[in-house]
Design a protein around this motif. Structure first.
Motif, PDB file in Angstrom:
ATOM      1  N   UNK A 254      12.877   3.260  -7.625  1.00 29.53           N
ATOM      2  CA  UNK A 254      12.356   3.028  -8.963  1.00 29.53           C
ATOM      3  C   UNK A 254      13.461   3.128 -10.013  1.00 29.53           C
ATOM      4  N   UNK A 255      13.155   2.660 -11.202  1.00 33.89           N
ATOM      5  CA  UNK A 255      14.122   2.688 -12.294  1.00 33.89           C
ATOM      6  C   UNK A 255      14.643   4.092 -12.542  1.00 33.89           C
ATOM      7  N   UNK A 256      13.778   5.097 -12.372  1.00 40.35           N
ATOM      8  CA  UNK A 256      14.166   6.484 -12.617  1.00 40.35           C
ATOM      9  C   UNK A 256      14.524   7.226 -11.336  1.00 40.35           C
ATOM     10  N   UNK A 257      14.624   6.510 -10.229  1.00 39.28           N
ATOM     11  CA  UNK A 257      14.971   7.144  -8.969  1.00 39.28           C
ATOM     12  C   UNK A 257      16.460   7.425  -8.882  1.00 39.28           C
ATOM     13  N   UNK A 258      16.833   8.171  -7.846  1.00 38.75           N
ATOM     14  CA  UNK A 258      18.246   8.479  -7.656  1.00 38.75           C
ATOM     15  C   UNK A 258      18.590   8.443  -6.168  1.00 38.75           C
ATOM     16  N   UNK A 259      19.838   8.117  -5.885  1.00 37.78           N
ATOM     17  CA  UNK A 259      20.373   8.188  -4.533  1.00 37.78           C
ATOM     18  C   UNK A 259      21.654   8.997  -4.614  1.00 37.78           C
ATOM     19  N   UNK A 260      21.628  10.214  -4.091  1.00 35.55           N
ATOM     20  CA  UNK A 260      22.758  11.130  -4.205  1.00 35.55           C
ATOM     21  C   UNK A 260      23.749  10.940  -3.058  1.00 35.55           C
TER      22      UNK A 260
ATOM     23  N   UNK B  19       0.813  -1.225   0.000  1.00 31.91           N
ATOM     24  CA  UNK B  19       0.000   0.000   0.000  1.00 31.91           C
ATOM     25  C   UNK B  19       0.848   1.278   0.000  1.00 31.91           C
ATOM     26  N   UNK B  20       2.143   1.131  -0.120  1.00 32.78           N
ATOM     27  CA  UNK B  20       3.024   2.298  -0.126  1.00 32.78           C
ATOM     28  C   UNK B  20       3.173   2.862  -1.533  1.00 32.78           C
ATOM     29  N   UNK B  21       3.191   4.167  -1.615  1.00 36.26           N
ATOM     30  CA  UNK B  21       3.410   4.830  -2.897  1.00 36.26           C
ATOM     31  C   UNK B  21       4.853   5.324  -2.976  1.00 36.26           C
ATOM     32  N   UNK B  22       5.347   5.442  -4.198  1.00 37.07           N
ATOM     33  CA  UNK B  22       6.692   5.981  -4.384  1.00 37.07           C
ATOM     34  C   UNK B  22       6.686   7.480  -4.055  1.00 37.07           C
ATOM     35  N   UNK B  23       7.681   7.896  -3.290  1.00 38.09           N
ATOM     36  CA  UNK B  23       7.810   9.296  -2.890  1.00 38.09           C
ATOM     37  C   UNK B  23       8.698  10.032  -3.888  1.00 38.09           C
ATOM     38  N   UNK B  24       8.340  11.283  -4.169  1.00 37.94           N
ATOM     39  CA  UNK B  24       9.143  12.082  -5.100  1.00 37.94           C
ATOM     40  C   UNK B  24      10.474  12.498  -4.493  1.00 37.94           C
ATOM     41  N   UNK B  25      10.519  12.653  -3.176  1.00 34.75           N
ATOM     42  CA  UNK B  25      11.762  13.078  -2.555  1.00 34.75           C
ATOM     43  C   UNK B  25      11.707  12.893  -1.049  1.00 34.75           C
ATOM     44  N   UNK B  26      12.866  13.053  -0.413  1.00 32.07           N
ATOM     45  CA  UNK B  26      13.015  12.917   1.031  1.00 32.07           C
ATOM     46  C   UNK B  26      13.347  14.285   1.589  1.00 32.07           C
TER      47      UNK B  26
ATOM     48  N   UNK C  62      16.676  15.605   0.693  1.00 30.38           N
ATOM     49  CA  UNK C  62      16.935  15.747  -0.751  1.00 30.38           C
ATOM     50  C   UNK C  62      17.969  14.770  -1.287  1.00 30.38           C
ATOM     51  N   UNK C  63      18.244  13.698  -0.567  1.00 30.11           N
ATOM     52  CA  UNK C  63      19.255  12.734  -0.986  1.00 30.11           C
ATOM     53  C   UNK C  63      18.687  11.688  -1.939  1.00 30.11           C
ATOM     54  N   UNK C  64      17.424  11.327  -1.763  1.00 32.02           N
ATOM     55  CA  UNK C  64      16.840  10.224  -2.520  1.00 32.02           C
ATOM     56  C   UNK C  64      15.513  10.658  -3.124  1.00 32.02           C
ATOM     57  N   UNK C  65      15.181  10.144  -4.302  1.00 36.46           N
ATOM     58  CA  UNK C  65      13.912  10.471  -4.950  1.00 36.46           C
ATOM     59  C   UNK C  65      13.340   9.237  -5.644  1.00 36.46           C
ATOM     60  N   UNK C  66      12.011   9.266  -5.821  1.00 36.44           N
ATOM     61  CA  UNK C  66      11.283   8.172  -6.478  1.00 36.44           C
ATOM     62  C   UNK C  66      11.584   6.834  -5.790  1.00 36.44           C
ATOM     63  N   UNK C  67      11.193   6.776  -4.541  1.00 34.54           N
ATOM     64  CA  UNK C  67      11.486   5.617  -3.708  1.00 34.54           C
ATOM     65  C   UNK C  67      10.337   5.369  -2.737  1.00 34.54           C
ATOM     66  N   UNK C  68      10.360   4.224  -2.128  1.00 37.17           N
ATOM     67  CA  UNK C  68       9.500   3.944  -0.984  1.00 37.17           C
ATOM     68  C   UNK C  68      10.315   3.108  -0.004  1.00 37.17           C
TER      69      UNK C  68
END
Length: 251
Positions: free
Chosen positions: A139-145, A68-75, A78-84
């Motif tokens: 996600x495939x288009x996510x990033x971890x800075x 039931x979790x949705x992918x988040x656009x950011x944290x 600002x280190x990680x995006x498109x994740x859950x």
């Protein structure tokens, strides 16, 4: 009774005897060609650490909890995006249940911790406690800075099991929350880790405290055994291990 070579390898050493295909780190998966001169070789990678069965068990458990979790656009940092992300506590951590009859995913977590304990300072081994694992679905288009994990709550190691896809992690000198002047962000050096799915990595020493870590974009190149490997990163699931910060007796 004689064992096949594959079967015998499962019983070769302590916590690695279960289903894993690799109980030793492989230096080929840590590229030191651009490392700063004072780097202490404190990052290790165990390729093929999990069997396919173990990996599937973890993916199944995490998928059930993340349903039931949705992918988040950011944290917030600002280190990680498109994740859950979820906390992946085991039955033993929640209800103090025995680990003997634990589900397979929990047994995998326990034997991974048994391996990782060897990277904790000997004087802390008998007092160390584990924080509950976290599962991060990128996600495939996510990033971890680039970032250094907080030292306010977690201790001497940051480690992770990689699932679903391969990736490259880059370590760069960076000043963390308690770092002294031995870290130099302007040095330009870096260390690359090749993290194929089913592998385990561990950052300790300088890699834990003095270096940031990040994931490189998909289709980045890693050089292994004299050849370039283009690493396509799809959706990536990681199980993150951290030990709890041990309070100083002098505090």
């Amino acid at each position: 009774m004689s064992l096949s070579r594959a079967a015998a390898s499962r019983f070769r050493c302590g916590p690695c005897r279960y289903l894993t295909t690799s109980c030793r780190p492989n230096p080929d998966y840590v590229n030191l060609s651009s490392a700063p001169s004072n780097y202490d070789n404190s990052a290790v990678v165990y390729p093929g650490f999990l069997s396919e069965e173990e990996g599937q068990s973890l993916v199944k458990e995490v998928s059930k909890r993340m349903k039931r979790r949705r992918f988040e656009d950011g944290h917030w940092d600002s280190v990680i995006s498109k994740y859950r992300e979820i906390e992946l506590a085991t039955p033993h951590e929640v209800d103090n249940e025995s680990t003997i009859d634990a589900p397979q995913y929990a047994q995998t977590i326990q034997r991974t911790r048994d391996i990782l304990k060897s990277y904790v300072s000997p004087q802390l081994t008998n007092h160390m406690k584990w924080l509950p694992c976290h599962a991060i679905d990128l996600s495939k288009n996510g990033r971890l800075d680039a970032h250094v994990d907080s030292v306010k709550f977690s201790g001497e190691i940051v480690a992770g099991i990689s699932l679903l896809s391969d990736s490259i992690m880059r370590l760069r000198p960076a000043k963390g929350e308690w770092i002294d002047d031995t870290s130099d962000e302007s040095s330009g050096g870096y260390v690359d880790l090749y993290l194929p799915k089913l592998s385990l990595y561990c950052l300790h020493g300088m890699s834990r405290f003095h270096y940031s870590h990040e994931l490189l974009p998909s289709d980045s190149v890693y050089q292994i055994s004299g050849r370039d490997v283009q690493v396509t990163r799809g959706r990536r699931l990681s199980i993150i291990f951290r030990d709890a910060l041990v309070a100083s007796k002098d505090a």
